[in-house]
Design a protein around this motif. Structure first.
Motif, short mmCIF file in Angstrom:
data_model
loop_
_atom_site.label_atom_id
_atom_site.label_comp_id
_atom_site.label_asym_id
_atom_site.label_seq_id
_atom_site.Cartn_x
_atom_site.Cartn_y
_atom_site.Cartn_z
N ASN A 239 -3.02 -4.33 -22.33
CA ASN A 239 -3.55 -5.68 -22.13
C ASN A 239 -2.46 -6.72 -21.87
OD1 ASN A 239 -2.59 -5.38 -24.75
ND2 ASN A 239 -4.01 -6.88 -25.62
N PHE A 240 -1.28 -6.25 -21.44
CA PHE A 240 -0.18 -7.16 -21.11
C PHE A 240 0.20 -7.02 -19.65
CE2 PHE A 240 0.34 -6.16 -25.62
CZ PHE A 240 0.51 -7.43 -26.18
N ILE A 241 0.84 -8.05 -19.13
CA ILE A 241 1.51 -7.99 -17.83
C ILE A 241 2.97 -8.34 -18.08
CG2 ILE A 241 1.67 -8.96 -15.50
CD1 ILE A 241 -1.31 -9.63 -15.70
N HIS B 161 -5.76 -10.87 -22.72
CA HIS B 161 -6.96 -10.03 -22.64
C HIS B 161 -7.12 -9.22 -23.93
CE1 HIS B 161 -8.19 -10.78 -18.49
NE2 HIS B 161 -6.90 -10.80 -18.19
N ASP B 162 -8.36 -8.95 -24.29
CA ASP B 162 -8.66 -8.14 -25.46
C ASP B 162 -8.64 -6.65 -25.14
OD1 ASP B 162 -9.05 -10.48 -26.98
OD2 ASP B 162 -11.11 -10.64 -26.24
N GLU B 163 -8.81 -6.30 -23.87
CA GLU B 163 -8.75 -4.91 -23.43
C GLU B 163 -7.77 -4.81 -22.27
OE1 GLU B 163 -12.53 -3.02 -22.85
OE2 GLU B 163 -13.49 -4.16 -24.45
N ASP B 164 -7.66 -3.61 -21.69
CA ASP B 164 -6.66 -3.37 -20.65
C ASP B 164 -6.84 -4.29 -19.45
OD1 ASP B 164 -5.79 -1.42 -22.30
OD2 ASP B 164 -6.23 0.26 -20.97
N ALA C 68 -7.57 -9.59 -14.12
CA ALA C 68 -8.93 -9.13 -14.40
C ALA C 68 -8.87 -8.10 -15.51
CB ALA C 68 -9.56 -8.54 -13.15
N GLY C 69 -9.71 -8.25 -16.53
CA GLY C 69 -9.62 -7.39 -17.71
C GLY C 69 -10.84 -6.55 -17.97
N GLY C 70 -10.64 -5.50 -18.75
CA GLY C 70 -11.76 -4.67 -19.18
C GLY C 70 -12.68 -5.36 -20.15
N ASP C 71 -12.28 -6.53 -20.65
CA ASP C 71 -13.12 -7.31 -21.55
C ASP C 71 -14.09 -8.23 -20.81
OD1 ASP C 71 -11.26 -9.01 -20.50
OD2 ASP C 71 -10.42 -9.67 -22.41
N GLY C 72 -14.15 -8.10 -19.46
CA GLY C 72 -15.05 -8.94 -18.68
C GLY C 72 -14.53 -10.33 -18.42
N GLN D 41 -19.53 -6.92 -17.76
CA GLN D 41 -18.77 -5.70 -17.97
C GLN D 41 -17.37 -5.90 -17.40
OE1 GLN D 41 -20.86 -1.98 -17.07
NE2 GLN D 41 -22.81 -3.09 -17.01
N GLU D 42 -16.55 -4.81 -17.40
CA GLU D 42 -15.16 -4.96 -17.00
C GLU D 42 -15.02 -5.49 -15.58
OE1 GLU D 42 -15.73 -0.35 -16.96
OE2 GLU D 42 -16.57 -2.08 -18.02
N VAL D 43 -14.01 -6.31 -15.37
CA VAL D 43 -13.70 -6.86 -14.05
C VAL D 43 -12.72 -5.90 -13.39
CG1 VAL D 43 -12.96 -8.89 -12.77
CG2 VAL D 43 -13.95 -9.15 -15.05
#
Length: 362
Positions: free
Chosen positions: A87-89, A112-115, A129-133, A153-155
């Protein structure tokens, strides 16, 4: 000729005698229109390195490693590399040789809370864009960061040009957002794509954008939408088999488009005609899914396959693959999730590491 005398050596070192050769070479810094994209580098040196691309001469190395399996995405800007891990860049600076990185990152962008599934660099911002939507907006040279809920849902994908953000999600929608202070998070258009969106790209003219979907809900995974109204303008192709989803798509010019995905083909689309048809295609020889593509804007095309981390180089003037570079062994087989290249180096992001192919010093 350069070895005859000093005068001829000076003449053969100048740019003009090499320009015609460079325009026909692979990855020499010239676009298909002949525009010089790297005027600061002598053309003779670029032609010299171009021969290594044509012959497949390079030296392989590993820039980064991580313990857990990832699905990284990356971007290059000037002498920096941006790559997502979980969840980092992270932002790294290249050393002068271009084949190694400074160990300590220049910056870490979180939120982001997810990847992180995808991100782009635009207007001194990182749009993620994150998997946390959610969509994250980070300023590259400051601590400014905004995160807002975008999809249910995930972006899976995002693009940004001219203060406009477009996003695509697994929830079967694509959305248009403004990148202006005070309006972040205000959705301009919500488009029902009737299918999961895997890839998205805005036209250089800022008038439309294209979505690449999973090709399960309708017959064509490539659809072009009006950026101002959100209405469907057209679709590309109609003979796709079910499940032939498009995983990567990019505009090469306002009138040309490249796409690749599950059907193992790279397709080149001409948008100038009323038919808007595919004018060229290249098939992956081992029938592997193509996760990503990149072009030099002229003759060179690079693709990343789903098995054994295979990077392929193509000369777009011929259909057969020019060279293939398997970057993993059988036990650690991984797709090439993202690849980028300069005139001297190619970078490929896999599940456990980031590879570099050095064509300047093979």
């Amino acid at each position: 000729m350069a070895q005859v005398c000093r005068a001829l050596r000076r003449v053969t070192s100048c740019d003009p005698p090499w320009r015609r050769i460079a325009r026909a070479s692979l990855n020499a810094g010239f676009s298909r229109l002949g525009t010089d994209l790297m005027s600061s580098v002598p053309v003779k040196e670029r032609v010299k390195v171009s021969q290594n691309w044509r012959l497949g001469r390079c030296r392989e190395g590993i820039l980064l490693k991580w313990r857990c399996s990832q699905m990284p995405w990356m971007q290059l800007e000037d002498n920096s590399l941006y790559i997502s891990q979980a969840n980092f860049i992270l932002a790294y600076q290249f050393r002068p040789d271009g084949a190694s990185l400074n160990r300590r990152p220049l910056g870490v962008f979180a939120g982001h809370d997810e990847d992180v599934c995808h991100f782009v660099l635009a207007n001194s911002h990182i749009i993620s864009a994150g998997g946390d939507g959610k969509i994250g907006v980070h300023k590259i040279h400051s601590t400014f960061a905004v995160k807002y809920s975008a999809h249910e849902q995930e972006v899976n994908c995002v693009d940004c040009k001219g203060n406009i953000i477009v996003s695509g999600s697994r929830d079967r929608t694509a959305k248009v957002w403004p990148l202006t202070s005070g309006r972040l998070g205000q959705c301009l258009h919500t488009i029902q794509t009737e299918d999961r969106v895997w890839s998205i790209a805005i036209s250089p003219l800022l008038s439309s954008f294209v979505t690449g979907t999973a090709c399960c809900g309708h017959f064509s995974p490539l659809r072009i939408w009006d950026l101002n109204s959100g209405q469907l303008m057209t679709h590309l192709g109609s003979d796709f088999p079910p499940g032939a989803g498009v995983l990567d798509v990019m505009y090469e010019s306002p009138s040309t488009l490249l796409s690749c995905g599950y059907d193992t083909y790279v397709r080149y689309w001409d948008l100038r005609t009323s038919v808007r048809k595919c004018v060229m295609e290249w098939e992956e020889p081992h029938d592997s899914t193509l996760y990503c593509l990149q072009t030099d804007g002229n003759h060179l095309l690079a693709t990343g396959s789903s098995y054994y981390g295979v990077v392929r180089l193509w000369d777009r003037r011929q259909r057969a693959c020019l060279h293939a570079f398997p970057l993993t062994s059988t036990p650690l087989s991984s797709p090439v999730y993202c690849l980028r290249f300069t005139t001297t180096h190619l970078y490929a992001a896999l599940s456990y590491n980031l590879h570099v192919l050095d064509f300047k010093n093979p």
